[in-house]
Write a protein that holds these residues in place. Sequence first.
Motif, short mmCIF file in Angstrom:
data_model
loop_
_atom_site.label_atom_id
_atom_site.label_comp_id
_atom_site.label_asym_id
_atom_site.label_seq_id
_atom_site.Cartn_x
_atom_site.Cartn_y
_atom_site.Cartn_z
N UNK A 11 -3.25 -46.24 52.19
CA UNK A 11 -1.88 -46.53 52.53
C UNK A 11 -2.10 -47.47 53.44
N UNK A 12 -1.68 -46.59 54.51
CA UNK A 12 -2.09 -46.71 56.01
C UNK A 12 -3.85 -46.15 56.99
N UNK A 13 -4.35 -45.11 55.90
CA UNK A 13 -5.06 -43.91 56.37
C UNK A 13 -5.79 -45.12 56.05
N UNK A 14 -7.77 -44.93 56.56
CA UNK A 14 -9.09 -44.78 56.25
C UNK A 14 -9.66 -43.72 56.16
N UNK A 15 -10.11 -43.64 55.58
CA UNK A 15 -11.88 -42.70 55.32
C UNK A 15 -13.38 -43.14 56.04
N UNK A 16 -13.69 -43.24 56.68
CA UNK A 16 -14.85 -43.96 57.08
C UNK A 16 -15.78 -43.14 57.42
N UNK A 36 -8.85 -45.27 72.01
CA UNK A 36 -9.06 -45.08 72.47
C UNK A 36 -7.11 -45.49 73.52
N UNK A 37 -6.84 -45.05 74.56
CA UNK A 37 -6.84 -43.24 75.20
C UNK A 37 -6.07 -42.14 73.97
N UNK A 38 -6.13 -43.23 72.51
CA UNK A 38 -5.60 -41.61 71.50
C UNK A 38 -6.87 -41.31 70.51
N UNK A 39 -7.74 -40.89 70.99
CA UNK A 39 -9.45 -40.60 70.52
C UNK A 39 -8.93 -39.30 69.08
N UNK A 40 -7.79 -39.19 69.39
CA UNK A 40 -7.38 -37.75 68.96
C UNK A 40 -6.70 -38.39 67.44
N UNK A 41 -7.10 -38.71 66.97
CA UNK A 41 -5.96 -40.33 66.35
C UNK A 41 -7.00 -39.80 65.24
N UNK A 42 -8.26 -39.60 65.67
CA UNK A 42 -9.73 -39.35 64.56
C UNK A 42 -10.06 -37.77 64.26
N UNK A 43 -9.86 -37.88 63.34
CA UNK A 43 -10.32 -36.25 62.69
C UNK A 43 -11.50 -36.71 61.76
N UNK A 44 -12.38 -35.43 61.74
CA UNK A 44 -13.48 -35.25 61.58
C UNK A 44 -13.36 -34.86 59.72
N UNK A 45 -14.15 -34.72 58.78
CA UNK A 45 -13.81 -34.33 57.44
C UNK A 45 -15.43 -33.97 57.54
N UNK A 53 -15.24 -39.76 58.78
CA UNK A 53 -13.91 -40.11 59.87
C UNK A 53 -12.77 -40.37 59.69
N UNK A 54 -11.52 -39.59 59.71
CA UNK A 54 -10.42 -39.84 58.58
C UNK A 54 -9.82 -40.90 60.16
N UNK A 55 -9.21 -41.94 60.61
CA UNK A 55 -8.71 -42.16 61.00
C UNK A 55 -7.18 -43.93 60.70
N UNK A 56 -6.27 -44.00 61.53
CA UNK A 56 -5.25 -45.04 60.98
C UNK A 56 -5.73 -46.11 60.62
N UNK A 57 -5.62 -46.74 59.34
CA UNK A 57 -5.39 -48.69 59.87
C UNK A 57 -6.22 -49.22 60.47
N UNK A 58 -5.22 -49.39 61.33
CA UNK A 58 -5.20 -50.18 62.36
C UNK A 58 -6.59 -49.91 63.03
#
Length: 141
Positions: A11-16, A36-45, A53-58
Amino acid sequence: MPAGVFVLVEGKTAEVEVPDPVLRQDAINRLVAAARPDAWRIDKIVRPGGPAYRAPLEIVIAAGLIDMPAYEPGDGPVLIKNDGNGQELLSAAALPAEPPRTGPGSGVQVWRTHLRAHRIPFDPDDKRAELIARWDQRGAQ
């Protein structure tokens, strides 16, 4: 997309996932700079095979980790990999039930890609037999 980067898009999420620690740090730096400035949108798995690392696709696209010309969010989960020979888009549904266990097309990289596409964790130093064993034990977990 840099070589050695694996991206699972849902969907609109990607795991790197980047197995190489040096390349991983570069990927993290790119993700944080793009977020930046919303680095909190990246999650470490945390996984046995190494972090992802999970983050919005954009954000992942803005970080330059993937190019998305052929992907539409309605396509379902896909794995995008770059092994240095160019970017490849693999639909989890289009993958064979399992790669061959011996002979051509049965190498370690093939099995790693297969396990990633099916979200089965593995250790980066697993041999082919260990990767196959993880596939065989997927239902027992």
